[in-house]
Design a protein around this motif. Structure first.
Motif, PDB file in Angstrom:
ATOM      1  N   GLY A  81      28.010  48.391  41.339  1.00 42.97           N
ATOM      2  CA  GLY A  81      28.578  47.866  40.098  1.00 42.97           C
ATOM      3  C   GLY A  81      28.580  48.896  38.988  1.00 42.97           C
ATOM      4  N   PHE A  82      27.505  49.661  38.903  1.00 33.76           N
ATOM      5  CA  PHE A  82      27.432  50.718  37.891  1.00 33.76           C
ATOM      6  C   PHE A  82      28.448  51.815  38.183  1.00 33.76           C
ATOM      7  N   ARG A  83      28.570  52.189  39.443  1.00 32.55           N
ATOM      8  CA  ARG A  83      29.461  53.284  39.796  1.00 32.55           C
ATOM      9  C   ARG A  83      30.934  52.887  39.718  1.00 32.55           C
ATOM     10  N   VAL A  84      31.256  51.633  40.067  1.00 30.34           N
ATOM     11  CA  VAL A  84      32.671  51.256  40.093  1.00 30.34           C
ATOM     12  C   VAL A  84      33.264  51.235  38.685  1.00 30.34           C
ATOM     13  N   VAL A  85      32.481  50.890  37.669  1.00 31.80           N
ATOM     14  CA  VAL A  85      33.027  50.923  36.309  1.00 31.80           C
ATOM     15  C   VAL A  85      33.076  52.348  35.761  1.00 31.80           C
ATOM     16  N   ASN A  86      32.470  53.291  36.440  1.00 35.33           N
ATOM     17  CA  ASN A  86      32.553  54.695  36.050  1.00 35.33           C
ATOM     18  C   ASN A  86      33.440  55.506  36.986  1.00 35.33           C
ATOM     19  N   TRP A  87      34.066  54.836  37.948  1.00 33.65           N
ATOM     20  CA  TRP A  87      35.048  55.494  38.796  1.00 33.65           C
ATOM     21  C   TRP A  87      36.249  55.823  37.910  1.00 33.65           C
ATOM     22  N   PRO A  88      36.690  57.064  37.861  1.00 33.44           N
ATOM     23  CA  PRO A  88      37.704  57.462  36.879  1.00 33.44           C
ATOM     24  C   PRO A  88      38.963  56.603  36.882  1.00 33.44           C
ATOM     25  N   ARG A  89      39.472  56.243  38.028  1.00 29.94           N
ATOM     26  CA  ARG A  89      40.710  55.445  38.061  1.00 29.94           C
ATOM     27  C   ARG A  89      40.473  54.057  37.467  1.00 29.94           C
ATOM     28  N   PHE A  90      39.367  53.419  37.832  1.00 32.22           N
ATOM     29  CA  PHE A  90      39.079  52.081  37.327  1.00 32.22           C
ATOM     30  C   PHE A  90      38.635  52.135  35.863  1.00 32.22           C
ATOM     31  N   ALA A  91      37.883  53.184  35.511  1.00 30.51           N
ATOM     32  CA  ALA A  91      37.437  53.334  34.120  1.00 30.51           C
ATOM     33  C   ALA A  91      38.634  53.545  33.189  1.00 30.51           C
ATOM     34  N   ASP A  92      39.606  54.348  33.625  1.00 29.12           N
ATOM     35  CA  ASP A  92      40.805  54.541  32.808  1.00 29.12           C
ATOM     36  C   ASP A  92      41.558  53.222  32.641  1.00 29.12           C
ATOM     37  N   PHE A  93      41.606  52.401  33.702  1.00 27.08           N
ATOM     38  CA  PHE A  93      42.239  51.100  33.597  1.00 27.08           C
ATOM     39  C   PHE A  93      41.511  50.227  32.578  1.00 27.08           C
ATOM     40  N   LEU A  94      40.179  50.194  32.643  1.00 25.01           N
ATOM     41  CA  LEU A  94      39.407  49.372  31.704  1.00 25.01           C
ATOM     42  C   LEU A  94      39.534  49.878  30.275  1.00 25.01           C
ATOM     43  N   ILE A  95      39.620  51.194  30.109  1.00 24.97           N
ATOM     44  CA  ILE A  95      39.820  51.774  28.781  1.00 24.97           C
ATOM     45  C   ILE A  95      41.178  51.338  28.231  1.00 24.97           C
ATOM     46  N   ALA A  96      42.192  51.350  29.087  1.00 27.46           N
ATOM     47  CA  ALA A  96      43.528  50.909  28.659  1.00 27.46           C
ATOM     48  C   ALA A  96      43.529  49.412  28.339  1.00 27.46           C
ATOM     49  N   VAL A  97      42.779  48.623  29.096  1.00 27.33           N
ATOM     50  CA  VAL A  97      42.692  47.186  28.822  1.00 27.33           C
ATOM     51  C   VAL A  97      42.092  46.953  27.439  1.00 27.33           C
ATOM     52  N   GLU A  98      41.007  47.656  27.136  1.00 29.71           N
ATOM     53  CA  GLU A  98      40.394  47.478  25.818  1.00 29.71           C
ATOM     54  C   GLU A  98      41.324  47.932  24.702  1.00 29.71           C
ATOM     55  N   ALA A  99      42.058  49.012  24.928  1.00 23.79           N
ATOM     56  CA  ALA A  99      43.009  49.485  23.911  1.00 23.79           C
ATOM     57  C   ALA A  99      44.101  48.447  23.673  1.00 23.79           C
ATOM     58  N   GLU A 100      44.600  47.820  24.745  1.00 18.98           N
ATOM     59  CA  GLU A 100      45.631  46.797  24.588  1.00 18.98           C
ATOM     60  C   GLU A 100      45.068  45.541  23.923  1.00 18.98           C
ATOM     61  N   MET A 101      43.834  45.175  24.246  1.00 17.90           N
ATOM     62  CA  MET A 101      43.234  43.995  23.633  1.00 17.90           C
ATOM     63  C   MET A 101      43.011  44.198  22.140  1.00 17.90           C
ATOM     64  N   ASN A 102      42.802  45.433  21.720  1.00 16.72           N
ATOM     65  CA  ASN A 102      42.652  45.712  20.288  1.00 16.72           C
ATOM     66  C   ASN A 102      43.975  45.589  19.541  1.00 16.72           C
ATOM     67  N   LYS A 103      45.103  45.664  20.262  1.00 15.49           N
ATOM     68  CA  LYS A 103      46.418  45.531  19.636  1.00 15.49           C
ATOM     69  C   LYS A 103      46.842  44.073  19.475  1.00 15.49           C
ATOM     70  N   VAL A 104      46.157  43.165  20.127  1.00 12.09           N
ATOM     71  CA  VAL A 104      46.541  41.756  20.103  1.00 12.09           C
ATOM     72  C   VAL A 104      46.285  41.168  18.727  1.00 12.09           C
ATOM     73  N   THR A 105      47.233  40.377  18.245  1.00 11.91           N
ATOM     74  CA  THR A 105      47.055  39.642  17.000  1.00 11.91           C
ATOM     75  C   THR A 105      46.510  38.270  17.358  1.00 11.91           C
ATOM     76  N   TRP A 106      45.262  38.030  17.051  1.00 11.71           N
ATOM     77  CA  TRP A 106      44.626  36.781  17.409  1.00 11.71           C
ATOM     78  C   TRP A 106      44.944  35.725  16.368  1.00 11.71           C
ATOM     79  N   PRO A 107      45.126  34.465  16.783  1.00 10.53           N
ATOM     80  CA  PRO A 107      45.463  33.413  15.818  1.00 10.53           C
ATOM     81  C   PRO A 107      44.262  33.080  14.936  1.00 10.53           C
ATOM     82  N   SER A 108      44.581  32.546  13.745  1.00 12.36           N
ATOM     83  CA  SER A 108      43.509  32.095  12.868  1.00 12.36           C
ATOM     84  C   SER A 108      42.963  30.775  13.396  1.00 12.36           C
TER      85      SER A 108
END
Length: 148
Positions: A81-108
């Motif tokens: 579990g520790f290694r899979v989130v630090n696997w470069p391909r999967f880590a880049d995907f998770l980094i992109a997911v967080e970047a996209e989630m920061n762009k979301v406009t959440w409702p009030s």
């Protein structure tokens, strides 16, 4: 240029070779999503090992061996579990997911309440409508003698 080549080569490394490293890939990026993903993997592995440990004594008589098997699998699963989130391909995907989630406009809060009320009323309306159609068709079919 060499940094880009190194990063692209690192991103293409297979997971099997990545399992035996202890380094953290891009430690300051995508931290929250990676930690939550690792936590989810840890919980799944922990529950699986707990279930296995509760099952093994029924199959084998030696409790020490059962504990050892569950413990080794738990340690291997936590490391995975520790290694899979630090696997470069999967880590880049998770980094992109967080970047996209920061762009979301959440409702009030008010918008969320209004939308929830609309959804709940729509579901109730559709349920009542489908129930009425079901009763009507059941009456028609029983009148025609199609159903008993």
């Amino acid at each position: 240029m060499s940094k880009e080549i190194t990063q692209s080569n690192t991103a293409m490394t297979p997971l099997a070779s990545e399992l035996f490293h202890g380094n953290v890939y891009k430690p300051n990026q995508g931290r929250m999503v990676r930690q939550l993903t690792a936590l989810a993997v840890f919980v799944i592995v922990g529950l699986g090992c707990w279930r296995l440990y509760s099952f093994l004594p029924t199959v084998m008589n030696n409790a020490v061996v059962a504990r050892s098997i569950a413990g080794v699998l738990l340690a291997a699963g936590l490391w995975f579990g520790f290694r899979v989130v630090n696997w470069p391909r999967f880590a880049d995907f998770l980094i992109a997911v967080e970047a996209e989630m920061n762009k979301v406009t959440w409702p009030s809060k008010d918008e969320l309440k209004r939308a929830a009320v609309v959804v709940i009323f729509t579901i109730f309306f559709l349920a009542i409508t489908l129930f009425a159609f079901d009763v009507i068709w059941q009456f028609i079919f029983s009148t025609l003698g199609v159903t008993s």
